[in-house]
Design a protein around this motif. Sequence first.
Motif, PDB file in Angstrom:
ATOM      1  N   SER A  60      50.435 -26.773  90.880  1.00 53.81           N
ATOM      2  CA  SER A  60      49.942 -26.382  89.564  1.00 53.81           C
ATOM      3  C   SER A  60      50.202 -24.886  89.413  1.00 53.81           C
ATOM      4  CB  SER A  60      48.439 -26.685  89.468  1.00 53.81           C
ATOM      5  OG  SER A  60      47.912 -26.172  88.277  1.00 53.81           O
ATOM      6  N   SER A  61      51.075 -24.531  88.486  1.00 56.83           N
ATOM      7  CA  SER A  61      51.433 -23.124  88.343  1.00 56.83           C
ATOM      8  C   SER A  61      51.964 -22.848  86.941  1.00 56.83           C
ATOM      9  CB  SER A  61      52.477 -22.722  89.384  1.00 56.83           C
ATOM     10  OG  SER A  61      53.638 -23.528  89.243  1.00 56.83           O
ATOM     11  N   GLU A  62      51.943 -21.577  86.577  1.00 55.82           N
ATOM     12  CA  GLU A  62      52.492 -21.126  85.304  1.00 55.82           C
ATOM     13  C   GLU A  62      52.815 -19.646  85.405  1.00 55.82           C
ATOM     14  OE1 GLU A  62      49.689 -20.628  81.915  1.00 55.82           O
ATOM     15  OE2 GLU A  62      48.192 -21.250  83.385  1.00 55.82           O
ATOM     16  N   ILE A  63      53.612 -19.184  84.446  1.00 55.81           N
ATOM     17  CA  ILE A  63      53.946 -17.766  84.399  1.00 55.81           C
ATOM     18  C   ILE A  63      53.425 -17.192  83.079  1.00 55.81           C
ATOM     19  CG2 ILE A  63      56.271 -18.224  83.495  1.00 55.81           C
ATOM     20  CD1 ILE A  63      57.132 -15.664  85.150  1.00 55.81           C
ATOM     21  N   LEU A  64      52.855 -16.011  83.168  1.00 52.29           N
ATOM     22  CA  LEU A  64      52.352 -15.299  82.003  1.00 52.29           C
ATOM     23  C   LEU A  64      53.129 -13.983  81.905  1.00 52.29           C
ATOM     24  CD1 LEU A  64      50.251 -14.949  79.710  1.00 52.29           C
ATOM     25  CD2 LEU A  64      48.763 -13.885  81.411  1.00 52.29           C
ATOM     26  N   PRO A  65      54.143 -13.927  81.046  1.00 54.40           N
ATOM     27  CA  PRO A  65      54.911 -12.678  80.914  1.00 54.40           C
ATOM     28  C   PRO A  65      54.180 -11.676  80.027  1.00 54.40           C
ATOM     29  CG  PRO A  65      55.933 -14.449  79.627  1.00 54.40           C
ATOM     30  CD  PRO A  65      54.705 -15.020  80.283  1.00 54.40           C
ATOM     31  N   LEU A  66      54.058 -10.462  80.519  1.00 57.29           N
ATOM     32  CA  LEU A  66      53.424  -9.390  79.746  1.00 57.29           C
ATOM     33  C   LEU A  66      54.507  -8.562  79.060  1.00 57.29           C
ATOM     34  CD1 LEU A  66      50.684  -8.196  82.259  1.00 57.29           C
ATOM     35  CD2 LEU A  66      50.510  -9.925  80.452  1.00 57.29           C
ATOM     36  N   ASP A  67      54.128  -7.858  78.016  1.00 55.72           N
ATOM     37  CA  ASP A  67      55.090  -7.086  77.239  1.00 55.72           C
ATOM     38  C   ASP A  67      55.483  -5.762  77.882  1.00 55.72           C
ATOM     39  OD1 ASP A  67      52.550  -6.040  76.893  1.00 55.72           O
ATOM     40  OD2 ASP A  67      52.872  -5.476  74.806  1.00 55.72           O
ATOM     41  N   LYS A  68      54.685  -5.307  78.857  1.00 53.97           N
ATOM     42  CA  LYS A  68      55.004  -4.044  79.535  1.00 53.97           C
ATOM     43  C   LYS A  68      54.403  -4.069  80.936  1.00 53.97           C
ATOM     44  CE  LYS A  68      51.027  -1.420  77.861  1.00 53.97           C
ATOM     45  NZ  LYS A  68      50.573  -0.214  77.184  1.00 53.97           N
ATOM     46  N   ASN A  69      54.709  -3.045  81.716  1.00 50.89           N
ATOM     47  CA  ASN A  69      54.198  -2.929  83.075  1.00 50.89           C
ATOM     48  C   ASN A  69      52.835  -2.244  83.043  1.00 50.89           C
ATOM     49  OD1 ASN A  69      53.657  -2.389  85.757  1.00 50.89           O
ATOM     50  ND2 ASN A  69      55.753  -1.802  86.233  1.00 50.89           N
ATOM     51  N   TYR A  70      51.796  -3.008  83.382  1.00 53.83           N
ATOM     52  CA  TYR A  70      50.440  -2.468  83.414  1.00 53.83           C
ATOM     53  C   TYR A  70      50.071  -1.969  84.809  1.00 53.83           C
ATOM     54  CZ  TYR A  70      49.626  -4.502  78.815  1.00 53.83           C
ATOM     55  OH  TYR A  70      49.678  -4.805  77.479  1.00 53.83           O
ATOM     56  N   GLY A  71      50.979  -2.044  85.755  1.00 57.99           N
ATOM     57  CA  GLY A  71      50.682  -1.655  87.121  1.00 57.99           C
ATOM     58  C   GLY A  71      49.840  -2.719  87.804  1.00 57.99           C
ATOM     59  N   PHE A  72      49.161  -2.344  88.867  1.00 59.01           N
ATOM     60  CA  PHE A  72      48.345  -3.302  89.608  1.00 59.01           C
ATOM     61  C   PHE A  72      47.031  -3.618  88.907  1.00 59.01           C
ATOM     62  CE2 PHE A  72      51.033  -1.905  93.139  1.00 59.01           C
ATOM     63  CZ  PHE A  72      51.433  -3.142  93.606  1.00 59.01           C
ATOM     64  N   ALA A  73      46.619  -2.748  88.017  1.00 60.98           N
ATOM     65  CA  ALA A  73      45.354  -2.954  87.318  1.00 60.98           C
ATOM     66  C   ALA A  73      45.615  -3.799  86.072  1.00 60.98           C
ATOM     67  CB  ALA A  73      44.738  -1.621  86.936  1.00 60.98           C
ATOM     68  N   ILE A  74      45.703  -5.108  86.272  1.00 57.99           N
ATOM     69  CA  ILE A  74      45.924  -6.005  85.145  1.00 57.99           C
ATOM     70  C   ILE A  74      44.725  -5.861  84.207  1.00 57.99           C
ATOM     71  CG2 ILE A  74      46.281  -8.392  84.433  1.00 57.99           C
ATOM     72  CD1 ILE A  74      47.225  -8.968  87.278  1.00 57.99           C
ATOM     73  N   PRO A  75      44.981  -5.640  82.939  1.00 61.65           N
ATOM     74  CA  PRO A  75      43.858  -5.494  82.010  1.00 61.65           C
ATOM     75  C   PRO A  75      42.942  -6.711  82.025  1.00 61.65           C
ATOM     76  CG  PRO A  75      45.927  -4.891  80.957  1.00 61.65           C
ATOM     77  CD  PRO A  75      46.270  -5.471  82.291  1.00 61.65           C
ATOM     78  N   GLU A  76      41.656  -6.457  81.974  1.00 64.77           N
ATOM     79  CA  GLU A  76      40.666  -7.538  81.998  1.00 64.77           C
ATOM     80  C   GLU A  76      40.920  -8.551  80.883  1.00 64.77           C
ATOM     81  OE1 GLU A  76      35.832  -8.190  81.769  1.00 64.77           O
ATOM     82  OE2 GLU A  76      36.642  -6.166  81.840  1.00 64.77           O
ATOM     83  N   ALA A  77      41.342  -8.076  79.735  1.00 66.05           N
ATOM     84  CA  ALA A  77      41.606  -8.972  78.608  1.00 66.05           C
ATOM     85  C   ALA A  77      42.724  -9.951  78.934  1.00 66.05           C
ATOM     86  CB  ALA A  77      41.962  -8.167  77.363  1.00 66.05           C
ATOM     87  N   VAL A  78      43.723  -9.496  79.678  1.00 69.39           N
ATOM     88  CA  VAL A  78      44.834 -10.369  80.060  1.00 69.39           C
ATOM     89  C   VAL A  78      44.339 -11.455  81.004  1.00 69.39           C
ATOM     90  CG1 VAL A  78      47.033 -10.477  81.303  1.00 69.39           C
ATOM     91  CG2 VAL A  78      46.608  -8.621  79.684  1.00 69.39           C
ATOM     92  N   VAL A  79      43.521 -11.073  81.973  1.00 71.72           N
ATOM     93  CA  VAL A  79      42.986 -12.044  82.924  1.00 71.72           C
ATOM     94  C   VAL A  79      42.098 -13.058  82.205  1.00 71.72           C
ATOM     95  CG1 VAL A  79      41.526 -12.361  84.953  1.00 71.72           C
ATOM     96  CG2 VAL A  79      43.148 -10.467  84.872  1.00 71.72           C
ATOM     97  N   LYS A  80      41.249 -12.589  81.314  1.00 76.01           N
ATOM     98  CA  LYS A  80      40.377 -13.511  80.568  1.00 76.01           C
ATOM     99  C   LYS A  80      41.192 -14.467  79.719  1.00 76.01           C
ATOM    100  CE  LYS A  80      36.119 -10.881  80.371  1.00 76.01           C
ATOM    101  NZ  LYS A  80      35.137 -10.214  79.525  1.00 76.01           N
TER     102      LYS A  80
END
Length: 95
Positions: A60-80
Amino acid sequence: MKKTVIIILNWNGADDTLACLESMLALKGYFHALVVDNGSGDDSVERIGQWIAAHKDEISSEILPLDKNYGFAIPEAVVKEALSLLPLKKTAAGY
């Protein structure tokens, strides 16, 4: 049954991420692999997406592509947002 979400952060590193996903095929348990692509400028999203499609019956897997490099600190909103897309049972303590 609880589902563990394993978040794999990728940035222009498809080879390493694919090796990680391959190793997860041997894992036991109920989990979901979420690959967060941090705005890669190479073919990472395409390659990882192809691997996920080819192994959909094994993991069970998926990919979530982000629009830019947020570094290691993935924004909380993205995780939610990512967690809201998963078929997880919400508990009083959260996820």
